[in-house]
Design an enzyme around this catalytic site. Structure first.
Site, PDB file in Angstrom:
ATOM      1  N   LYS A 196      -6.062   1.830   7.868  1.00 50.93           N
ATOM      2  CA  LYS A 196      -7.164   1.210   8.592  1.00 50.93           C
ATOM      3  C   LYS A 196      -6.811  -0.216   8.953  1.00 50.93           C
ATOM      4  O   LYS A 196      -6.038  -0.826   8.207  1.00 50.93           O
ATOM      5  CB  LYS A 196      -8.474   1.253   7.804  1.00 50.93           C
ATOM      6  CG  LYS A 196      -8.417   1.153   6.302  1.00 50.93           C
ATOM      7  CD  LYS A 196      -7.921  -0.019   5.576  1.00 50.93           C
ATOM      8  CE  LYS A 196      -8.323  -1.401   5.709  1.00 50.93           C
ATOM      9  NZ  LYS A 196      -7.683  -2.347   4.808  1.00 50.93           N
TER      10      LYS A 196
ATOM     11  N   TYR B 258      12.149   3.181  11.880  1.00 48.25           N
ATOM     12  CA  TYR B 258      10.983   4.063  11.933  1.00 48.25           C
ATOM     13  C   TYR B 258      11.280   5.267  12.851  1.00 48.25           C
ATOM     14  O   TYR B 258      10.871   6.392  12.568  1.00 48.25           O
ATOM     15  CB  TYR B 258       9.750   3.309  12.451  1.00 48.25           C
ATOM     16  CG  TYR B 258       9.319   2.120  11.591  1.00 48.25           C
ATOM     17  CD1 TYR B 258       9.805   1.936  10.301  1.00 48.25           C
ATOM     18  CD2 TYR B 258       8.410   1.192  12.081  1.00 48.25           C
ATOM     19  CE1 TYR B 258       9.397   0.852   9.525  1.00 48.25           C
ATOM     20  CE2 TYR B 258       7.986   0.111  11.309  1.00 48.25           C
ATOM     21  CZ  TYR B 258       8.492  -0.058  10.028  1.00 48.25           C
ATOM     22  OH  TYR B 258       8.079  -1.126   9.268  1.00 48.25           O
TER      23      TYR B 258
ATOM     24  N   ARG C 262      12.298  -1.197   7.936  1.00 48.86           N
ATOM     25  CA  ARG C 262      13.191  -1.894   8.868  1.00 48.86           C
ATOM     26  C   ARG C 262      14.519  -2.203   8.174  1.00 48.86           C
ATOM     27  O   ARG C 262      15.479  -2.579   8.829  1.00 48.86           O
ATOM     28  CB  ARG C 262      12.525  -3.183   9.362  1.00 48.86           C
ATOM     29  CG  ARG C 262      11.279  -2.951  10.199  1.00 48.86           C
ATOM     30  CD  ARG C 262      10.459  -4.197  10.307  1.00 48.86           C
ATOM     31  NE  ARG C 262      10.066  -4.682   8.974  1.00 48.86           N
ATOM     32  CZ  ARG C 262       9.510  -5.859   8.732  1.00 48.86           C
ATOM     33  NH1 ARG C 262       9.288  -6.684   9.729  1.00 48.86           N
ATOM     34  NH2 ARG C 262       9.192  -6.199   7.502  1.00 48.86           N
TER      35      ARG C 262
ATOM     36  N   ILE D  10       0.828  -1.205   0.000  1.00 50.19           N
ATOM     37  CA  ILE D  10       0.000   0.000   0.000  1.00 50.19           C
ATOM     38  C   ILE D  10       0.865   1.260   0.000  1.00 50.19           C
ATOM     39  O   ILE D  10       0.483   2.284  -0.581  1.00 50.19           O
ATOM     40  CB  ILE D  10      -1.006  -0.011   1.182  1.00 50.19           C
ATOM     41  CG1 ILE D  10      -2.087   1.037   0.977  1.00 50.19           C
ATOM     42  CG2 ILE D  10      -0.339   0.180   2.509  1.00 50.19           C
ATOM     43  CD1 ILE D  10      -2.958   0.776  -0.198  1.00 50.19           C
TER      44      ILE D  10
HETATM   45  N1  LIG Z   1      -6.395   1.730   2.000  1.00 50.64           N
HETATM   46  C1  LIG Z   1      -6.215   0.675   1.242  1.00 50.64           C
HETATM   47  O1  LIG Z   1      -6.689   0.612   0.120  1.00 50.64           O
HETATM   48  C2  LIG Z   1      -5.395  -0.461   1.753  1.00 50.64           C
HETATM   49  C3  LIG Z   1      -5.038  -1.496   0.893  1.00 50.64           C
HETATM   50  C4  LIG Z   1      -4.197  -2.483   1.380  1.00 50.64           C
HETATM   51  C5  LIG Z   1      -3.763  -2.431   2.686  1.00 50.64           C
HETATM   52  N2  LIG Z   1      -4.156  -1.416   3.501  1.00 50.64           N
HETATM   53  C6  LIG Z   1      -3.682  -1.340   4.884  1.00 50.64           C
HETATM   54  O2  LIG Z   1      -2.300  -1.063   4.884  1.00 50.64           O
HETATM   55  C7  LIG Z   1      -1.621  -1.801   5.889  1.00 50.64           C
HETATM   56  C8  LIG Z   1      -0.455  -2.521   5.229  1.00 50.64           C
HETATM   57  O3  LIG Z   1      -0.946  -3.391   4.230  1.00 50.64           O
HETATM   58  P1  LIG Z   1      -0.012  -3.890   3.006  1.00 50.64           P
HETATM   59  O4  LIG Z   1      -0.893  -4.704   2.145  1.00 50.64           O
HETATM   60  O5  LIG Z   1       0.736  -2.769   2.413  1.00 50.64           O
HETATM   61  O6  LIG Z   1       0.979  -4.852   3.805  1.00 50.64           O
HETATM   62  P2  LIG Z   1       2.439  -5.327   3.398  1.00 50.64           P
HETATM   63  O7  LIG Z   1       2.612  -5.314   1.917  1.00 50.64           O
HETATM   64  O8  LIG Z   1       2.693  -6.583   4.127  1.00 50.64           O
HETATM   65  O9  LIG Z   1       3.366  -4.179   3.989  1.00 50.64           O
HETATM   66  C9  LIG Z   1       3.429  -3.899   5.360  1.00 50.64           C
HETATM   67  C10 LIG Z   1       4.792  -3.325   5.686  1.00 50.64           C
HETATM   68  O10 LIG Z   1       4.861  -3.154   7.080  1.00 50.64           O
HETATM   69  C11 LIG Z   1       6.202  -3.297   7.533  1.00 50.64           C
HETATM   70  N3  LIG Z   1       6.284  -4.210   8.673  1.00 50.64           N
HETATM   71  C12 LIG Z   1       6.724  -3.883   9.913  1.00 50.64           C
HETATM   72  N4  LIG Z   1       6.701  -4.922  10.731  1.00 50.64           N
HETATM   73  C13 LIG Z   1       6.242  -5.964  10.011  1.00 50.64           C
HETATM   74  C14 LIG Z   1       6.015  -7.331  10.315  1.00 50.64           C
HETATM   75  N5  LIG Z   1       6.245  -7.837  11.538  1.00 50.64           N
HETATM   76  N6  LIG Z   1       5.560  -8.128   9.336  1.00 50.64           N
HETATM   77  C15 LIG Z   1       5.290  -7.643   8.122  1.00 50.64           C
HETATM   78  N7  LIG Z   1       5.498  -6.347   7.765  1.00 50.64           N
HETATM   79  C16 LIG Z   1       5.981  -5.516   8.708  1.00 50.64           C
HETATM   80  C17 LIG Z   1       6.986  -3.793   6.350  1.00 50.64           C
HETATM   81  O11 LIG Z   1       7.696  -2.673   5.847  1.00 50.64           O
HETATM   82  P3  LIG Z   1       9.283  -2.496   6.065  1.00 50.64           P
HETATM   83  O12 LIG Z   1       9.870  -3.855   5.806  1.00 50.64           O
HETATM   84  O13 LIG Z   1       9.590  -1.495   5.027  1.00 50.64           O
HETATM   85  O14 LIG Z   1       9.510  -2.039   7.460  1.00 50.64           O
HETATM   86  C18 LIG Z   1       5.968  -4.232   5.337  1.00 50.64           C
HETATM   87  O15 LIG Z   1       6.410  -4.063   4.021  1.00 50.64           O
HETATM   88  C19 LIG Z   1      -2.669  -2.700   6.525  1.00 50.64           C
HETATM   89  O16 LIG Z   1      -3.019  -2.216   7.793  1.00 50.64           O
HETATM   90  C20 LIG Z   1      -3.878  -2.653   5.599  1.00 50.64           C
HETATM   91  O17 LIG Z   1      -5.119  -2.622   6.285  1.00 50.64           O
HETATM   92  C21 LIG Z   1      -4.948  -0.435   3.048  1.00 50.64           C
END
Ligand SMILES: NC(=O)c1ccc[n+]([C@@H]2O[C@H](COP(=O)([O-])OP(=O)(O)OC[C@H]3O[C@@H](n4cnc5c(N)ncnc54)[C@H](OP(=O)(O)O)[C@@H]3O)[C@@H](O)[C@H]2O)c1
Length: 324
Positions: free
Chosen positions: A97, A58, A37, A15
């Site tokens: 969210k 962060y 991270r 996202i």
């Molecule tokens: N508004 C929307 O349309 C929308 C769409 C999808 C998701 N979301 C929201 O956005 C958030 C993230 O979703 P995403 O799909 O982007 O997830 P994602 O691809 O898994 O990315 C999450 C990021 O969080 C960081 N992170 C820190 N601690 C972590 C851990 N223990 N395990 C995994 N990742 C960790 C990582 O970044 P670093 O490695 O860079 O630290 C990871 O790349 C969620 O809360 C979701 O509800 C919103």
């Protein structure tokens, strides 16, 4: 504030990429810094989206005096600690969210934002879509009379991965928090707080919901029939039924480009495309808030986020879903 709003991003996953893409369209903001991270990941992301600085933690980004507002894009369970860190350093926050995974977390975050006098908003991009402004206008004008029911679903098929964000309980997995929040958001926006909540779910062996059906009732006898699932692709449409007609929000309803008004045997189609990927509308709303020195957004106030998580907590209780 005359200069551009300077954004930072925490958590450089899926996202964050979409958000950064849309941030580049904004004429009132710049991407100042990004934090991961991993410094390698942050450096690559910063290069791709022309951010001024890349941070390998962060905390380092939060301490950057040249950042005005931070977008938090980490898994649900980290929203609380990441937001609290930002607020403690008096950084404005737009947090993905759900804002927190329960009411206690959300109330604590709101209290902290208020005591620091800092902006906080839940990143529900849906609220800022052009199509939603039109839906609210139609409802306010009485185009469909009194709303008597809402039907909304959000479903896509995913492969079960017990470690992945969608199914891992430790990361806040389950369809309710990830996508069920959108049908609930619509019901809250249109009908307010329900007086009674019913829900049934199918749970995975990681003890999160992969399917949930919800039925909300309201004091005026209106009903909302809502569903979310990771098991199958569903229409992902929404209908608002009234005494004089109905409004359809076309697929995918949470960022609908098309809505149809059905009334007196006629159909009126409104094409209301969002710009960019769709995040630009919430970005511009927050830019304006930051420039005005606001502490919350009037379209998505903190009291709304508090109500949203109150409903979600009640649904969780109905299906026996809990997070540590
Ligand atoms: N508004 C929307 O349309 C929308 C769409 C999808 C998701 N979301 C929201 O956005 C958030 C993230 O979703 P995403 O799909 O982007 O997830 P994602 O691809 O898994 O990315 C999450 C990021 O969080 C960081 N992170 C820190 N601690 C972590 C851990 N223990 N395990 C995994 N990742 C960790 C990582 O970044 P670093 O490695 O860079 O630290 C990871 O790349 C969620 O809360 C979701 O509800 C919103």
């Amino acid at each position: 504030m005359s200069q551009k709003v300077r954004w930072g991003i925490i958590g450089l996953g899926k996202i964050a990429h979409n958000f950064a893409f849309d941030l580049r369209i904004s004429e009132t903001a710049v991407l100042q810094g990004v934090a991961s991270r991993s410094i390698e990941k942050a450096t690559k992301f910063a290069k791709k989206f022309k951010a001024q600085k890349a941070y390998g933690s962060y905390e380092a980004l939060v301490k950057d005096p040249d950042i005005d507002v931070i977008y938090i894009a980490t898994p649900h369970v980290l929203h609380f600690e990441n937001t609290m860190l930002c607020l403690q350093y008096k950084k404005a926050v737009l947090c993905e969210k759900p804002l927190g995974i329960n009411l206690t977390q959300v109330q604590t975050m709101i209290q902290e934002a208020k005591s620091q006098n800092v902006f906080l908003m839940e990143a529900i991009w849906t609220r800022f879509m052009p199509s939603y402004q039109k839906v609210l206008e139609l409802l306010n004008d009485g185009a469909i009379g009194d709303v008597i029911s809402i039907r909304a679903d959000f479903g896509f098929q995913t492969t079960f991965d017990p470690e992945g964000r969608l199914y891992n309980k430790k990361l806040g997995g389950g369809s309710l928090l990830d996508i069920g929040i959108y049908p609930i958001f619509l019901s809250l926006l249109v009908l307010g707080m329900p007086s009674d909540i019913n829900a049934m779910a199918r749970m995975t062996n990681t003890n999160v919901d992969s399917f949930i059906a919800m039925l909300f009732e309201y004091k005026n006898d209106a009903k909302a029939v809502l569903e979310s699932t990771f098991e199958v692709d569903t229409p992902t449409e929404a209908y608002i039924f009234g005494t004089k007609g109905k409004i359809k929000l076309h697929r995918r309803f949470h960022h609908a480009n098309t809505i149809t008004l059905y009334k007196n045997g006629e159909e009126t189609v409104f094409q209301l495309p969002h710009s960019g990927i769709g995040y630009i509308h919430e970005i511009e709303a927050v830019n304006e808030n930051i420039r005005n020195g606001d502490t919350e957004n009037s379209k998505l106030p903190l009291a709304f986020s508090e109500q949203l998580i109150t409903i979600i907590d009640q649904v969780k209780a109905k299906i026996g879903l809990w997070y540590e």
